[in-house]
Design a protein around this motif. Sequence first.
Motif, PDB file in Angstrom:
ATOM      1  N   ALA A 195       0.702  -1.665  -0.391  1.00 15.57           N
ATOM      2  CA  ALA A 195      -0.181  -0.082   0.296  1.00 15.57           C
ATOM      3  C   ALA A 195       1.170   1.070  -0.245  1.00 15.57           C
ATOM      4  CB  ALA A 195      -1.003  -0.294   0.940  1.00 15.57           C
ATOM      5  N   PHE A 196       1.919   1.136   0.217  1.00 22.17           N
ATOM      6  CA  PHE A 196       3.122   2.120   0.138  1.00 22.17           C
ATOM      7  C   PHE A 196       3.717   2.680  -0.797  1.00 22.17           C
ATOM      8  CE2 PHE A 196       2.590   0.950   4.826  1.00 22.17           C
ATOM      9  CZ  PHE A 196       2.740   1.887   5.714  1.00 22.17           C
ATOM     10  N   PRO A 197       4.414   3.700  -1.333  1.00 22.10           N
ATOM     11  CA  PRO A 197       4.732   3.458  -2.426  1.00 22.10           C
ATOM     12  C   PRO A 197       5.872   3.301  -2.204  1.00 22.10           C
ATOM     13  CG  PRO A 197       3.655   5.525  -2.407  1.00 22.10           C
ATOM     14  CD  PRO A 197       3.342   4.653  -1.678  1.00 22.10           C
ATOM     15  N   ILE A 242       8.880   5.721  -0.426  1.00 26.41           N
ATOM     16  CA  ILE A 242       8.219   6.080   0.580  1.00 26.41           C
ATOM     17  C   ILE A 242       8.463   5.267   1.670  1.00 26.41           C
ATOM     18  CG2 ILE A 242       6.059   7.028   1.885  1.00 26.41           C
ATOM     19  CD1 ILE A 242       6.852   8.289  -0.999  1.00 26.41           C
ATOM     20  N   ALA A 271      10.768   5.600   5.315  1.00 23.92           N
ATOM     21  CA  ALA A 271      10.235   5.220   7.172  1.00 23.92           C
ATOM     22  C   ALA A 271      11.349   4.683   7.405  1.00 23.92           C
ATOM     23  CB  ALA A 271       8.497   5.004   6.337  1.00 23.92           C
ATOM     24  N   ILE A 282       0.201   9.359   2.170  1.00 18.61           N
ATOM     25  CA  ILE A 282       0.601   8.994   1.471  1.00 18.61           C
ATOM     26  C   ILE A 282       0.225   7.700   0.985  1.00 18.61           C
ATOM     27  CG2 ILE A 282       2.063   8.385  -0.648  1.00 18.61           C
ATOM     28  CD1 ILE A 282       3.758  10.641   0.685  1.00 18.61           C
ATOM     29  N   ALA A 283       0.463   6.771   2.383  1.00 17.85           N
ATOM     30  CA  ALA A 283      -0.108   5.673   2.118  1.00 17.85           C
ATOM     31  C   ALA A 283      -1.618   5.374   2.098  1.00 17.85           C
ATOM     32  CB  ALA A 283       0.193   4.812   2.280  1.00 17.85           C
ATOM     33  N   THR A 306       3.902   9.728   6.049  1.00 17.07           N
ATOM     34  CA  THR A 306       3.617   8.767   5.515  1.00 17.07           C
ATOM     35  C   THR A 306       2.560   8.276   4.916  1.00 17.07           C
ATOM     36  OG1 THR A 306       5.943   8.303   5.892  1.00 17.07           O
ATOM     37  CG2 THR A 306       4.922   6.154   5.392  1.00 17.07           C
ATOM     38  N   PHE A 340      -2.911   6.766  -1.732  1.00 16.91           N
ATOM     39  CA  PHE A 340      -2.211   5.744  -2.443  1.00 16.91           C
ATOM     40  C   PHE A 340      -3.160   4.598  -2.656  1.00 16.91           C
ATOM     41  CE2 PHE A 340       0.980   2.447  -4.055  1.00 16.91           C
ATOM     42  CZ  PHE A 340       0.973   2.804  -5.048  1.00 16.91           C
ATOM     43  N   VAL A 341      -4.151   3.855  -1.515  1.00 15.01           N
ATOM     44  CA  VAL A 341      -4.697   2.527  -1.038  1.00 15.01           C
ATOM     45  C   VAL A 341      -6.048   3.231  -1.817  1.00 15.01           C
ATOM     46  CG1 VAL A 341      -6.481   1.620   0.169  1.00 15.01           C
ATOM     47  CG2 VAL A 341      -4.068   2.106   0.323  1.00 15.01           C
TER      48      VAL A 341
END
Lengths: 642, 333, 357
Positions: free
Chosen positions: A485-487, A490, A494, C332-333, C329, C336-337
Motif C-alpha cells: 500500500a506504500f509507494p 516512501i 520510513a 501518502i499511503a 507517510t 495511494f490505497v
Amino acid sequence: MESTDQSPEVQLAAADATVISRPPKSLWRETLERLLRKPSAVVGLVILGTLLFIAIFAPVLATHDPLQVLLDVPEEGVGKRDKPCIHLFGCPGAGDSLFDATAASDIQMAALSATNSLISATSGNTITIWNRGSGKKLMDLQADQPIFAIDWSPNDQKILGITEDEVIVWDVNRRQIDRTLENPGGATLVKWNADGTRFLTASDRRVDLWDTLSWGVVSTIELESDLTEVAWNGNGTLVMTAAGRQVQLWNVFTGTAVTTLEHENPVTSARFNRGSTRIVTTAGTTLHVWNAASFAEERVIEYDQPLDNAAWSDDLSRGVERVMATSGNTGLMWSSRSGELLHEFDHGAPIEQIASSPLATRIFTKSEQLLRVWDATNGEHILSQETDGVLTSTAWQTNGGGILVADGDAVNILKTSDRQYIMGIDGNVRDQFSRVIYGTRLSLLVGLTTVTLAVIVGTISGAIAGFLGGWVDNVIMRIMDVMLAFPSLILAIAVVTVLGPGLINALTAISIVFIPAYARVARSGVLSVKEEDFVTADRALGVSQVRILFRRVLPNAMAPLIVQATLGIGTAILDAAALSFLGLGAQPPTPEWGAMLGAERNQVFTAPHLVFYPGIAIMITVLAFNLLGDGLRDALDPRLDR
Amino acid sequence: MTEENLLEIRDLKVHFEIKSGILKRTAGVVKAVDGVDLDIRRGEILGLVGESGCGKTTVGRAILRLVEATSGSVKFKGRDIFKLSSTEMKPLRREMQLVFQDPYSSLDPRSKVGDIVGEGLRVHGVTDRKERYRRVLEALEMVGLQEPHMRRFPHEFSGGQRQRIGIARALVVKPSFIVCDEPVSALDVSIQSQVLNLLKDLQQELDLTLLFIAHDMSVVEHLCNRVAVMYLGKIVEVAEREELFGNPQHPYTQALMSAIPIADPKVKRERIILPGDPPSPLRPPPGCRFHTRCPEAIDICSQEIPQQIDLGRQHLCACHLRQPEPDAVQQPA
Amino acid sequence: MASYLARRLTLAIPVLLGILFVTFSLTRLLPGDPCRSALGEKATDEICDAFNDRYGLNDPIYEQFRIYISDVLHGNLGESLKFGRPVTELMVERLPVTLELSFFAMLFAVTVGIPLGVISAYYHNSSIDVGTMIWANIGVSMPVFWLGLMLSYVFGVVLKDTPFWLPPTGRLTAGQSIEPFYVAWGLNVDGDALTLPGFIANINTLNALLVRDWDGFVDAFKHMVLPAIAVGTIPLSIIARMTRSSLLEVLGLNYIRTARAKGVREMGVVVKHGLRNALLPVVTIIGLSLGSLLSGAVLTETVFGLSGVGRILYDSITGRDYTVVQAFTLIIAVFFVFINLIVDALYAYLDPRIRLE
Ligand SMILES: Nc1ncnc2c1ncn2[C@@H]1O[C@H](COP(=O)(O)OP(=O)(O)OP(=O)(O)O)[C@@H](O)[C@H]1O
Ligand code: SF4
Ligand SMILES: [Mg+2]
C-alpha cells in the motif's frame, strides 16, 4: 477406435520411440539461446559484462584512490571549477591554454581573484574582469588616473586599487566604485590581509595600515631605507617589512616594531612561509631561515653568488619544507631542514621570480620573456613558454593546475601538465573518475544483495502461503498487501528513518520493501504449479510436502521470479541511489553514485559534469538490467513455447 | 468383502465447498461425487465412463486419497484407506498409482526422464543408485523406451512417448492397482491404439488391476472387462462389457451407446439426443439426477432417488423403470 | 457495480489498519528515548515523565495504538517538532504544490505517452518503434532527481539567452505574484474559513486562471514545466510501452501489417478500434504510476526548490522531525490505497467481466 490388430502396433511403437532426433538440450540452454536472439537483451548482457569487468578491475582502472583527497599528487588537470574534459584525447595538455583573453591595451598587472573564479587585468585606468570558468568578460572598472596596483579581497567581493591620489575600493558585484579614499602619500602598493578586515598601502619609506570598519589609517610605519618587501602574516596581526639590512615585524595595532632581524648585507628579499611560522630572507650571498615566533635564526645557507627572490616551496602536512632563491640565471632549492641543496634550475635568462605551486609539487621560474615550469620533487623541466612581449605578471592558480600569465595585452592560463582528471575533481578534491569507477562495485553489490535478500524471503513466504493456503496464506498475504500500500520509496524512507541512515540500513529497507512483490509472484507461481499433474503424481507416490515444494513446485515457479528479480535489480539500484541522494543511504565519502549526486547537487550550475557522470552511470546500469529482464521475460514467455 | 474384490467403494462422497468473500463463507457445495458404490475386482480393467464434469476424475483421486473424501469408505485389500494416517498410507501409495490424461502437464519439465521415473523408487526406499537405475531402465523398456531416453527432458518427446513415460513412472514402484484417468484422450488417434494396447499388455503381463476412466465408449469397449457408467456424481449402471454394450438398461447408458459411431454404414442405429445440458453439480436435481433430461422419466423420478438394483448377470442399474429379471433375483449379490 | 465497490472497500479496511500500524510503529521503533529525542539530551527525568504522560507514552502499547487511531480519525496528526505547528496545517500548505506538480506531470505523461505508444504500435518494428522503445527503456532507467538536475542545467543555464530558457527553480519569478482569487473576488474570508480557499489559491496556475492573470499563469506554468517533465518521464515511458503492447495485442500483428499496406489513412482505424480496448491496461498503469509519481515528487521538489510535500518530507527526514515523516507517510499511503480503489472501480466499469470474478 477400430484397429485392434496387434501386428502394426509393435512397429508403430518402435517408430514412435525413435521420433526424437534432436540432441538433448536442457530448458535453460534453450532459454539462453532464445535470449541471445533478442538484440536488446544482448545489449543488456554486454553492458552488464562490461560493468562487472569494471567492478572487478576497479582498482586497476581507477586512476586514483576514490577516497583520497588529492593532496600528495601533483595538482593538475581539470579542476573542480574547470570545464570537464570528456574525452581522453583532445583535452588540454601541458602548455595548452585553459583560459584566453585580450585586454584593450597592454597589461601592467593581471591577477586571479582569491577563489580563482575571476581574473582581472589592469591596464592604464581600467581593470577588466573575466569569468575564469566561462572565459566571458564581465566588466570594466574605471579610475580617473592610471592604476598602480590592485588587490582582490579574500572573498572576491572587492578590489582595492591605488592611483596617484586615491585608494579606490570597487564593489565587484555591483560593478562600481564602493568608496574612494585619499592616498596618504606616494603609496604605489595595496595589500589585503588574510580575512579582509585590514589592508595596507606602501610607498618607498612608509607603510599605512587601514581598517575596513572606519576605512581610515589606524597606524603608520616609517622606515629609514627603501622598502624591498612588505607582507601580511597569515592571520593579519603582523606586517613584515624588509628595508636596508633589516627585516622587521610590526604590530598592526600599535604600529611598533615587534622585532628586527639584522643582516650583514642589504636584504634583497623576504618571505613568510605558508603558515607564517618561518621567514626566509636573502642578503648578499646568504640565505637565512628565521623562526617567526621566537625570532631565532634557524639556518644560514651560504652560496657563492648573490642571492635574490627568496621563496618557499612547502607543504607541512606532507612534511615538505623547502626554500628557494635565485642567482642570475639559476634557480636554487634547498631543504630548509637540512640545508642541503636539492636542485639547481637552469633558466637560461636572468630570473625575476621563482614560485612554488600551493602544494609544493611544481615551481616556475620567470624571466622577462621566458617562463619555465619544473617538477619540485625531482627538479625536472616540465615546460617552457617564450613570449614576444614582456611577461608582466605570473601567478599560480590555487589548485596548481595552471599559471596565470600576462604578456602584452593577453592574459592566459597555462596548463602545467599532461595529466587529466577525466571527469574532473569533486568538491572535496577527489578524482571523480575513480569514484565513478568504484561506484560500479557498490551499485552492482547493492542491486544484487537487496534483490537476493528480497527474493529469498519473498519466495519462501510467498511459496509457503501459496502451498499451504488457509490462514497461513491469509496472514502472510495481508501483511504483504499492507506493505504494497506504500509507494516503495516512501516505505523505504520510513524504514530507514527508523533504522537510521547508512548503506546497510538502506539495503535492508529496500530489501524489506521489495519482499511483497516477490512473495506475490512466488505465490501465484506456486498456486498454478501446485495444481499441475506432475505435482499430483508426486503426491500419489507419497513424496513429502517439503520435497514437493522445494524440488518440484518452486523450480517450476521460478521463471517469472527470475524476470521480476532482474527487473528488480534495476529498481533497487535506483532506490538505493535515491536514498543516498537524500542522505539516508551511503554516507560520504563512500563512492556511491547517489551519494555523489547528492553531494554535488548544488554544483549543477557551476560544475554540471560532477552531476552528469554519476547519473549516467546509474542510468546505464539500470538500463542494462531492464533490457536483460525484458529479454528474459520474452525468452521465458510460455506463449512462445511449442 | 469378497476375495475377488481388490477395492470396494462404499457411499463415497466428495463435496467441494466454494468459498467467497473476505469472510470465506461457504457459498455453495459442489457435489462432485455423491454416493458412489463400486467394486473393483482383482485383475480386471474396469471402465468408468460419463460426461465431462460428472465426477470421474474425482472418484479416481479420492480412491488414491489425492482429494479428501467427504464421507464413505474405500477398502483396498480389505483396509479402509480413509482411516489411515499419512505414514500408514505411504506403503499403500506404492501399490496404487495414477496415469494422467495430459501428457504435457504430467511430467516435470525441469527433470530428466530418469529422475521423473526414479522419484517413486527414491521415495520408497530404494537408495542404491545402481538399483534405481536398473529398475528405471526396466520400467522404461517395459513401455518401449530405451536407455538413452533417461537423460532427456520431457519436452524432447512426443505426446505418445510422454504418456509412456507417465506409465513407466506408475509401473516402476510395482503397483497392483492403477487409475488411468483418460490416458489417451489427449493423444492423436493413431497413437491412442498403441498406448491402449500397451496398457492391455502390461495389465496382463504384470497382473494389474486398472480403473480406466474415459468418456469415449469405443475406447472402453476395446479395453475393459467391466464398465461403470456415471452421471452427475453417481454410478447409474455397472455390468460386464458384453452385457453392457449388448444390453444397456439405464436410459442414460442407452443414450451414450447410441452416440457411438458404427464402422458399418449399413447398420442403422437410432440416435437418442438428450435435451439440454447436464445440470450443475452445485444444485443437483432431486430424485433421479437424470430426470431433467431422461426421455423415459415418470413422476416418481423427480421425487425418489432410484437405488442400484442387480438386474442379474452382475448387471447393476439405478433406475425406477428397471426391475430385476425374476430368475436373477435369487442370485446372491 | 455497487456491490463490487462495497467488496473492494471492505477489503481496503484491513490494509488501512495495517498502514496505521506501520506508521504507528514507525515512531515507537525509533532508537532512543522519544522524550530525549524530542526535548534534547539534557531533559531531566521529571520533565520526561511529564512528557511521557502528556503524550500517553506510559500507557500500554495497544492503548497507545488505539489513541493513535482515534487521533488520526479526528484529523489530529500531531505537531511538527521543528515548525511547532500542527502537521495538518503544514499539509494544507504544502499539498497544493505537489498536487499541481503531479497534475502537470501526469498530463505530460498521458498526452505524450499514449500517442507515442499508438505511433509505435502502428509502425510496429519500424525504426520509429524501435527508437521510441529504446527511449522508453532509458526513461524508466533514469534517476528522477538526476533528470531534474540535468534539465534545470540544460534549460536554465545552457539555453539561457535563448527562447527555450525555462526557470530552473522556484514557483514564480521573484517579484511576480498572483493575487489570491478570494481577494480578487472580494470574498471576505479569514481564519479557519481560509483553509479551502487558501488551499486552492496556492495552486498557482489554477488561481491565475481564476483571476484571469494571464502573465501570472504563463509564469507559474513555465516554472512547472521542468519539474513536470522530470517527474512525468517514468510514467510516460511506462504508459507508452503499455499502450503499445496492449494495442498490438488487441489488433494483432497481421492487422497492423494490412493496415500499413493500405496506407496511412488506416491510422484512424487503429485509433478508433484498437485504442478503446487497449486503454484498459493503460488505465491501471496510470493509476499505479501515481506511486512512482509521488516518490518522484519527493525527490524532485528539493531539486527544483518547490516547497511541496516532498520537500517537507525531505526536510523533516534530515531534521529528524519524526511526526511529520510519520504523518506524511500515512497520508501518502492512504492516498495511494484510495487511488488504487478508484483505478479498480474504473477498470471494473470499463470491463464488466471483472465485477463478476
Ligand atoms: N477442487 C475442486 N474444487 C471445486 N470443484 C471441483 C474441484 N475439482 C472438481 N470440481 C468439480 O467437480 C465436478 C467433477 O469434476 P471431475 O474433474 O471429477 O469431472 P470429470 O468427470 O473428470 O470431467 P472430465 O471428463 O472433464 O475430466 C466438476 O463440476 C468440477 O467442476
Ligand atoms: S429413474 Fe426415471 S429419470 Fe431416472 S433414469 Fe430412470 S426413468 Fe429416467
Ligand atoms: Mg476428468
